[in-house]
Design an enzyme around this catalytic site. Sequence first.
Site, PDB file in Angstrom:
ATOM      1  N   LYS A 237       0.960   4.158  -2.961  1.00 39.70           N
ATOM      2  CA  LYS A 237       0.590   5.551  -2.700  1.00 39.70           C
ATOM      3  C   LYS A 237       1.782   6.495  -2.885  1.00 39.70           C
ATOM      4  O   LYS A 237       1.611   7.635  -3.329  1.00 39.70           O
ATOM      5  CB  LYS A 237       0.002   5.684  -1.291  1.00 39.70           C
ATOM      6  CG  LYS A 237      -1.339   4.976  -1.120  1.00 39.70           C
ATOM      7  CD  LYS A 237      -2.408   5.550  -2.026  1.00 39.70           C
ATOM      8  CE  LYS A 237      -3.778   4.981  -1.749  1.00 39.70           C
ATOM      9  NZ  LYS A 237      -4.843   5.569  -2.596  1.00 39.70           N
TER      10      LYS A 237
ATOM     11  N   TYR B  37       0.831  -1.206   0.000  1.00 39.92           N
ATOM     12  CA  TYR B  37       0.000   0.000   0.000  1.00 39.92           C
ATOM     13  C   TYR B  37       0.869   1.261   0.000  1.00 39.92           C
ATOM     14  O   TYR B  37       0.630   2.200  -0.761  1.00 39.92           O
ATOM     15  CB  TYR B  37      -0.909  -0.024   1.229  1.00 39.92           C
ATOM     16  CG  TYR B  37      -1.917   1.094   1.280  1.00 39.92           C
ATOM     17  CD1 TYR B  37      -3.066   1.057   0.491  1.00 39.92           C
ATOM     18  CD2 TYR B  37      -1.745   2.176   2.137  1.00 39.92           C
ATOM     19  CE1 TYR B  37      -4.008   2.074   0.548  1.00 39.92           C
ATOM     20  CE2 TYR B  37      -2.685   3.195   2.206  1.00 39.92           C
ATOM     21  CZ  TYR B  37      -3.815   3.138   1.408  1.00 39.92           C
ATOM     22  OH  TYR B  37      -4.734   4.155   1.474  1.00 39.92           O
TER      23      TYR B  37
END
Length: 242
Positions: free
Chosen positions: A152, A148
């Site tokens: 991002k 993640y």
Amino acid sequence: MTENLESAPGRVVVVTGAARGIGRAIAERFVAQGDRVATLYRGGDLPEGVHGYKADVTDTEAVNAAFTQIEQELGPVAVLVANAGVTKDQLLMRMSDEEFEQVVDVNLTGTFRCVRRAAKGMIRKRYGRIVLIGSLVGLYGGTGQTNYGASKAGLVGLVRSISRELGSRGITANVVAPGFVETDMTAELPEATRDFYLKSIPAGRFAQPEEVTGAVTFLASDAASYITGAVIPVDGGMGMGH
């Protein structure tokens, strides 16, 4: 595009993943402003006034077809808010290739697919607002979130490269990086975990989804026409600008 669509009130705004959480709040804010709002989503009920187009952002053909349909039915897309994202948290040594690749494919490559398609019309119109929904984790890191966090963090490089390529065409591209927000996801955190994070936030609380939407709608407005390639944290001071 027909004259009817071109002259309709409000801008055409696409918010991916508007069925719940932050994406839902963002879509509702644009509707309240009088914009024509569409979403690419996989399922769930949508806010009133939001036009839904079923598409998986990991499928290039589905993304392209959805944007074509939006353009035909609503008009040229002026604003893209790329919000759709997933998590598959796991400690580094236990994380599989599939868990890493699936998160990157949705959060980073899926965003790229949407931006690439939306930018075609923006370039023709010489106007566009692109806002990517990043995360504090992409700047600050997070245990068990290498997939993640990487996805991002990648949005920052993506948006800054877009800014350099398209800035002269009247198109801005920025990242809004929320910290912890009161959503269904954070509501499921154990109380001890919530307390631990709260102690790290100078503001002493989690954000409300509406506090993220304010940053998004500002960046999508003409008031922000000279802001591009920026990362705007909405994290209560937790990341201190990281």
